[in-house]
Design a protein around this motif. Structure first.
Motif, PDB file in Angstrom:
ATOM      1  N   GLN A  53       0.790  -1.236   0.000  1.00  0.00           N
ATOM      2  CA  GLN A  53       0.000   0.000   0.000  1.00  0.00           C
ATOM      3  C   GLN A  53       0.825   1.291   0.000  1.00  0.00           C
ATOM      4  O   GLN A  53       0.325   2.340  -0.376  1.00  0.00           O
ATOM      5  CB  GLN A  53      -1.003  -0.001   1.168  1.00  0.00           C
ATOM      6  N   HIS A  54       2.108   1.231   0.409  1.00  0.00           N
ATOM      7  CA  HIS A  54       2.953   2.425   0.429  1.00  0.00           C
ATOM      8  C   HIS A  54       3.784   2.576  -0.849  1.00  0.00           C
ATOM      9  O   HIS A  54       4.561   3.518  -0.966  1.00  0.00           O
ATOM     10  CB  HIS A  54       3.879   2.410   1.646  1.00  0.00           C
ATOM     11  N   GLY A  55       3.645   1.623  -1.763  1.00  0.00           N
ATOM     12  CA  GLY A  55       4.381   1.680  -3.023  1.00  0.00           C
ATOM     13  C   GLY A  55       5.717   0.959  -3.006  1.00  0.00           C
ATOM     14  O   GLY A  55       6.424   0.944  -4.013  1.00  0.00           O
ATOM     15  N   PHE A  56       6.096   0.377  -1.864  1.00  0.00           N
ATOM     16  CA  PHE A  56       7.336  -0.398  -1.786  1.00  0.00           C
ATOM     17  C   PHE A  56       7.045  -1.828  -2.248  1.00  0.00           C
ATOM     18  O   PHE A  56       5.923  -2.311  -2.129  1.00  0.00           O
ATOM     19  CB  PHE A  56       7.870  -0.443  -0.350  1.00  0.00           C
ATOM     20  N   VAL A  57       8.074  -2.509  -2.748  1.00  0.00           N
ATOM     21  CA  VAL A  57       7.901  -3.919  -3.091  1.00  0.00           C
ATOM     22  C   VAL A  57       7.559  -4.661  -1.799  1.00  0.00           C
ATOM     23  O   VAL A  57       8.173  -4.446  -0.746  1.00  0.00           O
ATOM     24  CB  VAL A  57       9.160  -4.496  -3.772  1.00  0.00           C
ATOM     25  N   HIS A  58       6.562  -5.512  -1.885  1.00  0.00           N
ATOM     26  CA  HIS A  58       6.027  -6.223  -0.725  1.00  0.00           C
ATOM     27  C   HIS A  58       7.077  -7.153  -0.108  1.00  0.00           C
ATOM     28  O   HIS A  58       7.852  -7.790  -0.817  1.00  0.00           O
ATOM     29  CB  HIS A  58       4.803  -7.033  -1.154  1.00  0.00           C
ATOM     30  N   ALA A  59       7.084  -7.242   1.210  1.00  0.00           N
ATOM     31  CA  ALA A  59       8.027  -8.102   1.935  1.00  0.00           C
ATOM     32  C   ALA A  59       7.934  -9.557   1.486  1.00  0.00           C
ATOM     33  O   ALA A  59       8.947 -10.262   1.421  1.00  0.00           O
ATOM     34  CB  ALA A  59       7.770  -7.996   3.435  1.00  0.00           C
ATOM     35  N   GLY A  60       6.738 -10.006   1.159  1.00  0.00           N
ATOM     36  CA  GLY A  60       6.571 -11.381   0.694  1.00  0.00           C
ATOM     37  C   GLY A  60       7.281 -11.633  -0.626  1.00  0.00           C
ATOM     38  O   GLY A  60       7.822 -12.716  -0.856  1.00  0.00           O
ATOM     39  N   ILE A  61       7.324 -10.633  -1.477  1.00  0.00           N
ATOM     40  CA  ILE A  61       8.032 -10.746  -2.761  1.00  0.00           C
ATOM     41  C   ILE A  61       9.529 -10.789  -2.516  1.00  0.00           C
ATOM     42  O   ILE A  61      10.254 -11.596  -3.104  1.00  0.00           O
ATOM     43  CB  ILE A  61       7.655  -9.579  -3.700  1.00  0.00           C
ATOM     44  N   LEU A  62      10.016  -9.922  -1.616  1.00  0.00           N
ATOM     45  CA  LEU A  62      11.448  -9.935  -1.279  1.00  0.00           C
ATOM     46  C   LEU A  62      11.849 -11.280  -0.686  1.00  0.00           C
ATOM     47  O   LEU A  62      12.890 -11.841  -1.034  1.00  0.00           O
ATOM     48  CB  LEU A  62      11.779  -8.814  -0.295  1.00  0.00           C
ATOM     49  N   SER A  63      11.005 -11.810   0.194  1.00  0.00           N
ATOM     50  CA  SER A  63      11.266 -13.126   0.790  1.00  0.00           C
ATOM     51  C   SER A  63      11.312 -14.204  -0.276  1.00  0.00           C
ATOM     52  O   SER A  63      12.153 -15.105  -0.229  1.00  0.00           O
ATOM     53  CB  SER A  63      10.183 -13.474   1.812  1.00  0.00           C
ATOM     54  N   THR A  64      10.415 -14.105  -1.247  1.00  0.00           N
ATOM     55  CA  THR A  64      10.340 -15.107  -2.307  1.00  0.00           C
ATOM     56  C   THR A  64      11.601 -15.125  -3.152  1.00  0.00           C
ATOM     57  O   THR A  64      12.154 -16.201  -3.425  1.00  0.00           O
ATOM     58  CB  THR A  64       9.099 -14.849  -3.194  1.00  0.00           C
ATOM     59  N   ILE A  65      12.087 -13.959  -3.558  1.00  0.00           N
ATOM     60  CA  ILE A  65      13.289 -13.971  -4.403  1.00  0.00           C
ATOM     61  C   ILE A  65      14.539 -14.334  -3.600  1.00  0.00           C
ATOM     62  O   ILE A  65      15.450 -14.969  -4.129  1.00  0.00           O
ATOM     63  CB  ILE A  65      13.466 -12.674  -5.221  1.00  0.00           C
ATOM     64  N   ALA A  66      14.586 -13.960  -2.321  1.00  0.00           N
ATOM     65  CA  ALA A  66      15.729 -14.348  -1.482  1.00  0.00           C
ATOM     66  C   ALA A  66      15.723 -15.862  -1.249  1.00  0.00           C
ATOM     67  O   ALA A  66      16.764 -16.518  -1.356  1.00  0.00           O
ATOM     68  CB  ALA A  66      15.697 -13.602  -0.151  1.00  0.00           C
ATOM     69  N   ASP A  67      14.551 -16.424  -0.958  1.00  0.00           N
ATOM     70  CA  ASP A  67      14.419 -17.864  -0.743  1.00  0.00           C
ATOM     71  C   ASP A  67      14.823 -18.630  -2.000  1.00  0.00           C
ATOM     72  O   ASP A  67      15.543 -19.627  -1.931  1.00  0.00           O
ATOM     73  CB  ASP A  67      12.978 -18.185  -0.348  1.00  0.00           C
ATOM     74  N   ASN A  68      14.370 -18.166  -3.155  1.00  0.00           N
ATOM     75  CA  ASN A  68      14.702 -18.841  -4.411  1.00  0.00           C
ATOM     76  C   ASN A  68      16.189 -18.747  -4.720  1.00  0.00           C
ATOM     77  O   ASN A  68      16.790 -19.729  -5.157  1.00  0.00           O
ATOM     78  CB  ASN A  68      13.882 -18.257  -5.562  1.00  0.00           C
ATOM     79  N   ALA A  69      16.790 -17.591  -4.513  1.00  0.00           N
ATOM     80  CA  ALA A  69      18.227 -17.445  -4.775  1.00  0.00           C
ATOM     81  C   ALA A  69      19.030 -18.379  -3.872  1.00  0.00           C
ATOM     82  O   ALA A  69      19.961 -19.047  -4.326  1.00  0.00           O
ATOM     83  CB  ALA A  69      18.663 -15.995  -4.591  1.00  0.00           C
ATOM     84  N   CYS A  70      18.651 -18.454  -2.603  1.00  0.00           N
ATOM     85  CA  CYS A  70      19.345 -19.348  -1.673  1.00  0.00           C
ATOM     86  C   CYS A  70      19.113 -20.814  -2.040  1.00  0.00           C
ATOM     87  O   CYS A  70      20.045 -21.620  -2.030  1.00  0.00           O
ATOM     88  CB  CYS A  70      18.876 -19.090  -0.247  1.00  0.00           C
ATOM     89  N   GLY A  71      17.866 -21.145  -2.351  1.00  0.00           N
ATOM     90  CA  GLY A  71      17.549 -22.527  -2.703  1.00  0.00           C
ATOM     91  C   GLY A  71      18.309 -23.001  -3.922  1.00  0.00           C
ATOM     92  O   GLY A  71      18.883 -24.093  -3.934  1.00  0.00           O
ATOM     93  N   TYR A  72      18.340 -22.174  -4.941  1.00  0.00           N
ATOM     94  CA  TYR A  72      19.064 -22.568  -6.147  1.00  0.00           C
ATOM     95  C   TYR A  72      20.578 -22.543  -5.948  1.00  0.00           C
ATOM     96  O   TYR A  72      21.293 -23.338  -6.553  1.00  0.00           O
ATOM     97  CB  TYR A  72      18.629 -21.732  -7.350  1.00  0.00           C
ATOM     98  N   ALA A  95      15.518  -1.790   4.881  1.00  0.00           N
ATOM     99  CA  ALA A  95      15.148  -0.497   4.297  1.00  0.00           C
ATOM    100  C   ALA A  95      13.920  -0.709   3.418  1.00  0.00           C
ATOM    101  O   ALA A  95      13.689  -1.818   2.948  1.00  0.00           O
ATOM    102  CB  ALA A  95      16.303   0.058   3.459  1.00  0.00           C
ATOM    103  N   PRO A  96      13.156   0.353   3.188  1.00  0.00           N
ATOM    104  CA  PRO A  96      12.015   0.217   2.275  1.00  0.00           C
ATOM    105  C   PRO A  96      12.493  -0.229   0.886  1.00  0.00           C
ATOM    106  O   PRO A  96      13.509   0.258   0.388  1.00  0.00           O
ATOM    107  CB  PRO A  96      11.421   1.620   2.217  1.00  0.00           C
ATOM    108  N   ALA A  97      11.771  -1.147   0.289  1.00  0.00           N
ATOM    109  CA  ALA A  97      12.161  -1.700  -1.014  1.00  0.00           C
ATOM    110  C   ALA A  97      11.612  -0.832  -2.131  1.00  0.00           C
ATOM    111  O   ALA A  97      10.554  -1.099  -2.690  1.00  0.00           O
ATOM    112  CB  ALA A  97      11.679  -3.134  -1.137  1.00  0.00           C
ATOM    113  N   LYS A  98      12.359   0.225  -2.419  1.00  0.00           N
ATOM    114  CA  LYS A  98      11.977   1.095  -3.529  1.00  0.00           C
ATOM    115  C   LYS A  98      13.142   1.131  -4.505  1.00  0.00           C
ATOM    116  O   LYS A  98      14.302   1.220  -4.113  1.00  0.00           O
ATOM    117  CB  LYS A  98      11.599   2.492  -3.046  1.00  0.00           C
ATOM    118  N   GLY A  99      12.798   1.025  -5.778  1.00  0.00           N
ATOM    119  CA  GLY A  99      13.831   1.031  -6.793  1.00  0.00           C
ATOM    120  C   GLY A  99      13.277   0.642  -8.142  1.00  0.00           C
ATOM    121  O   GLY A  99      12.123   0.255  -8.268  1.00  0.00           O
ATOM    122  N   GLU A 100      14.145   0.739  -9.134  1.00  0.00           N
ATOM    123  CA  GLU A 100      13.781   0.372 -10.501  1.00  0.00           C
ATOM    124  C   GLU A 100      13.913  -1.123 -10.717  1.00  0.00           C
ATOM    125  O   GLU A 100      13.206  -1.712 -11.523  1.00  0.00           O
ATOM    126  CB  GLU A 100      14.698   1.107 -11.498  1.00  0.00           C
TER     127      GLU A 100
END
Length: 145
Positions: A53-72, A95-100
């Motif tokens: 809702q604040h425009g930052f990438v959702h924590a669940g999405i960050l968790s998903t890509i971190a989990d996948n990178a570690c798993g692979y 930090a808030p996940a804002k970026g391109e």
């Protein structure tokens, strides 16, 4: 910590094939950027569809890509006749996940016969600046087919 190297010389094609089968990675627009023994990078472009809702990438999405990178990353050091499965993880949001775009880097810290302990980072790239937005520690398990 250095590992002895991948027991499967075709590890990269195995990882890329497995990644291509993940519907969640397609849904969020993530791509496999780099695969090397004990380290994997996943790149994710910013999209309104993955924000909270604040425009930052959702924590669940960050968790998903971190989990996948570690798993692979762990999977690169597993035998060809195995699968990878996460058994535990912990993530800190720094930090808030804002970026391109965002890059998650998973690295194996210690690989055993059955379990691999990994660390993950998620970096945000915004207007030429790089910010560490999340760190993860995870344990992955090798499942023999």
């Amino acid at each position: 910590m250095k590992n002895s190297g991948p027991p499967d010389p075709a590890f990269e094609s195995r990882i890329r094939s497995s990644f291509a089968q993940q519907g969640v990675m397609k849904t969020i627009g993530a791509q496999l950027a780099q695969v090397s023994p004990g380290e994997v990078r996943i790149e994710l472009p910013w999209s309104k569809a993955i924000t909270q809702q604040h425009g930052f990438v959702h924590a669940g999405i960050l968790s998903t890509i971190a989990d996948n990178a570690c798993g692979y990353a762990a999977y690169t050091l597993m035998p060809a006749d195995s699968e990878v499965l996460g058994v535990e993880n912990k993530i800190n949001f720094l930090a808030p996940a804002k970026g391109e775009r965002f890059i998650s880097i998973g690295r194996v810290i210690k690989a055993g016969r059955t379990l691999a302990v990994c660390s993950g980072e998620v970096w945000a790239f915004n207007n030429g600046e790089k910010t560490l937005v999340a760190v993860m520690q995870t344990t992955m398990m090798a499942l023999v087919k």
